[in-house]
Design an enzyme around this catalytic site. Structure first.
Site, PDB file in Angstrom:
ATOM      1  N   ALA A  15       5.162  49.141   0.645  1.00 39.45           N
ATOM      2  CA  ALA A  15       6.053  49.830   0.589  1.00 39.45           C
ATOM      3  C   ALA A  15       6.094  50.942  -0.284  1.00 39.45           C
ATOM      4  CB  ALA A  15       7.333  47.945   0.300  1.00 39.45           C
ATOM      5  N   ASN A  59      -7.290  55.636  -5.540  1.00 38.94           N
ATOM      6  CA  ASN A  59      -6.625  55.653  -4.294  1.00 38.94           C
ATOM      7  C   ASN A  59      -5.084  56.380  -3.886  1.00 38.94           C
ATOM      8  OD1 ASN A  59      -3.808  53.887  -3.998  1.00 38.94           O
ATOM      9  ND2 ASN A  59      -2.799  55.602  -5.388  1.00 38.94           N
ATOM     10  N   TYR A 116      -7.811  58.884  10.949  1.00 40.72           N
ATOM     11  CA  TYR A 116      -7.218  57.350   9.409  1.00 40.72           C
ATOM     12  C   TYR A 116      -8.529  56.504   9.147  1.00 40.72           C
ATOM     13  CZ  TYR A 116      -4.624  54.518   6.074  1.00 40.72           C
ATOM     14  OH  TYR A 116      -4.433  53.610   5.410  1.00 40.72           O
TER      15      TYR A 116
HETATM   16  N1  NAP Z   1       1.378  52.379   2.121  1.00 44.96           N
HETATM   17  C1  NAP Z   1       0.428  51.032   3.081  1.00 44.96           C
HETATM   18  O1  NAP Z   1       0.896  50.946   4.147  1.00 44.96           O
HETATM   19  C2  NAP Z   1      -1.107  52.027   3.251  1.00 44.96           C
HETATM   20  C3  NAP Z   1      -1.678  50.455   3.821  1.00 44.96           C
HETATM   21  C4  NAP Z   1      -3.188  50.333   3.656  1.00 44.96           C
HETATM   22  C5  NAP Z   1      -3.839  51.361   2.424  1.00 44.96           C
HETATM   23  N2  NAP Z   1      -2.926  52.507   1.953  1.00 44.96           N
HETATM   24  C6  NAP Z   1      -3.866  53.338   1.042  1.00 44.96           C
HETATM   25  O2  NAP Z   1      -3.041  53.808  -0.010  1.00 44.96           O
HETATM   26  C7  NAP Z   1      -3.240  54.693  -0.696  1.00 44.96           C
HETATM   27  C8  NAP Z   1      -2.394  55.111  -1.675  1.00 44.96           C
HETATM   28  O3  NAP Z   1      -1.512  55.096  -0.498  1.00 44.96           O
HETATM   29  P1  NAP Z   1       0.298  54.884  -0.878  1.00 44.96           P
HETATM   30  O4  NAP Z   1       0.337  53.956   0.073  1.00 44.96           O
HETATM   31  O5  NAP Z   1       0.075  54.466  -2.126  1.00 44.96           O
HETATM   32  O6  NAP Z   1       1.011  56.110  -0.285  1.00 44.96           O
HETATM   33  P2  NAP Z   1       1.655  57.580  -0.812  1.00 44.96           P
HETATM   34  O7  NAP Z   1       2.537  57.040  -1.853  1.00 44.96           O
HETATM   35  O8  NAP Z   1       2.027  58.832   0.310  1.00 44.96           O
HETATM   36  O9  NAP Z   1       0.125  57.749  -1.926  1.00 44.96           O
HETATM   37  C9  NAP Z   1      -0.123  58.254  -2.130  1.00 44.96           C
HETATM   38  C10 NAP Z   1      -1.062  58.989  -3.149  1.00 44.96           C
HETATM   39  O10 NAP Z   1      -2.304  59.615  -2.808  1.00 44.96           O
HETATM   40  C11 NAP Z   1      -1.776  60.999  -3.222  1.00 44.96           C
HETATM   41  N3  NAP Z   1      -2.665  62.334  -3.094  1.00 44.96           N
HETATM   42  C12 NAP Z   1      -2.683  62.595  -1.749  1.00 44.96           C
HETATM   43  N4  NAP Z   1      -3.900  63.450  -1.294  1.00 44.96           N
HETATM   44  C13 NAP Z   1      -4.837  64.401  -3.310  1.00 44.96           C
HETATM   45  C14 NAP Z   1      -4.764  65.437  -3.074  1.00 44.96           C
HETATM   46  N5  NAP Z   1      -5.611  66.274  -2.008  1.00 44.96           N
HETATM   47  N6  NAP Z   1      -5.246  65.116  -4.545  1.00 44.96           N
HETATM   48  C15 NAP Z   1      -4.427  64.107  -5.468  1.00 44.96           C
HETATM   49  N7  NAP Z   1      -3.761  63.019  -4.841  1.00 44.96           N
HETATM   50  C16 NAP Z   1      -3.468  62.686  -3.640  1.00 44.96           C
HETATM   51  C17 NAP Z   1      -0.490  61.732  -3.729  1.00 44.96           C
HETATM   52  O11 NAP Z   1      -0.611  62.241  -4.687  1.00 44.96           O
HETATM   53  P3  NAP Z   1       0.594  63.213  -4.574  1.00 44.96           P
HETATM   54  O12 NAP Z   1       1.725  62.072  -5.499  1.00 44.96           O
HETATM   55  O13 NAP Z   1       0.274  64.311  -6.241  1.00 44.96           O
HETATM   56  O14 NAP Z   1       0.317  63.650  -4.171  1.00 44.96           O
HETATM   57  C18 NAP Z   1      -0.167  59.768  -3.906  1.00 44.96           C
HETATM   58  O15 NAP Z   1      -0.464  59.651  -5.602  1.00 44.96           O
HETATM   59  C19 NAP Z   1      -3.977  55.779   0.181  1.00 44.96           C
HETATM   60  O16 NAP Z   1      -4.902  55.856   0.207  1.00 44.96           O
HETATM   61  C20 NAP Z   1      -3.914  54.950   1.681  1.00 44.96           C
HETATM   62  O17 NAP Z   1      -4.039  55.282   2.290  1.00 44.96           O
HETATM   63  C21 NAP Z   1      -2.152  52.240   2.040  1.00 44.96           C
END
Ligand code: NAP
Length: 189
Positions: A109, A4, A75
């Site tokens: 979200a 994730n 990205y």
């Molecule tokens: N939000 C959206 O609209 C959306 C849409 C499509 C796909 N996604 C995908 O969903 C996934 C989760 O994102 P999210 O929306 O939940 O965003 P988020 O709230 O920013 O969470 C990102 C997560 O990635 C972890 N992370 C980042 N860099 C890391 C590293 N170097 N090593 C280990 N963990 C790391 C963070 O851990 P820490 O908190 O410990 O830094 C956090 O748990 C991502 O792959 C993103 O591309 C998101």
């Protein structure tokens, strides 16, 4: 195993810090691949196991109107990799109880769009304020898709055949490409 973790590195391609783009690739591509590689070999002996790789909707048509997504080149590319990559181990394990899925959420979200991985992104708060699918609904869709054997899961997709049509179009491209230069590319003919 759920891969994730992801960062976005948003910004105009020529202006984004090159080191940040490398970090995007390390998290979104290199780690995802290495962790999938670490998880899959042990699964056949146990007779169970699943890998879910989290991609994103800009894996598809990220550059196209009516809603082009500039500022997401690396990205979107990294998420396109997640889709292409995941489909092959999924195909290799087809017919076994093991599951490999790539889930492609649209706007969700979370806090994701407020940072580029190491810094705030100006202008992205508006995107975030529009809401997005609750993260729990993305998880529910992914797990339902896993149960149904969906390899490419797009949580908000209502047209259940769209992924199959994409695969058909890809097959057409592959099958339609011969070993000689296509006529439109030849000069003077
Ligand atoms: N939000 C959206 O609209 C959306 C849409 C499509 C796909 N996604 C995908 O969903 C996934 C989760 O994102 P999210 O929306 O939940 O965003 P988020 O709230 O920013 O969470 C990102 C997560 O990635 C972890 N992370 C980042 N860099 C890391 C590293 N170097 N090593 C280990 N963990 C790391 C963070 O851990 P820490 O908190 O410990 O830094 C956090 O748990 C991502 O792959 C993103 O591309 C998101």
């Amino acid at each position: 195993m759920v891969n994730n973790a992801g960062i976005n590195g948003y910004g105009p391609f020529a202006e984004v810090d090159a080191g940040l783009l490398t970090r995007v690739l390390n998290v979104n591509v290199v780690a995802l691949t290495a962790l999938t590689r670490a998880a899959v070999p042990g699964m056949p002996a146990r007779g169970r196991g699943a890998v879910i790789n989290v991609a994103s909707l800009p894996a598809f048509a990220g550059d196209l109107p009516p809603d082009p997504l500039p500022r997401r080149a690396v990205y979107a590319g990294s998420k396109g990799y997640a889709v292409t990559f995941t489909r092959t181990p999924a195909a290799e394990l087809a017919g076994t109880p093991l599951r490999v899925q790539v889930v492609c959420p649209g706007l969700t979200a979370t806090e994701f769009h407020l940072g580029a991985g190491d810094a705030p992104v100006s202008g992205e708060r508006r995107v975030h304020d529009e809401g997005g699918m609750p993260a729990a609904d993305v998880v529910t869709a992914s797990l339902a898709g896993l149960e149904a054997g969906e390899v490419v899961c797009v949580p908000g997709l209502t047209d259940a055949e769209a992924v199959a049509r994409l695969a058909e179009a890809e097959l057409g491209l592959r099958a339609g490409s011969g070993s000689r230069t296509a006529p439109r590319s030849s000069h003077g003919e």
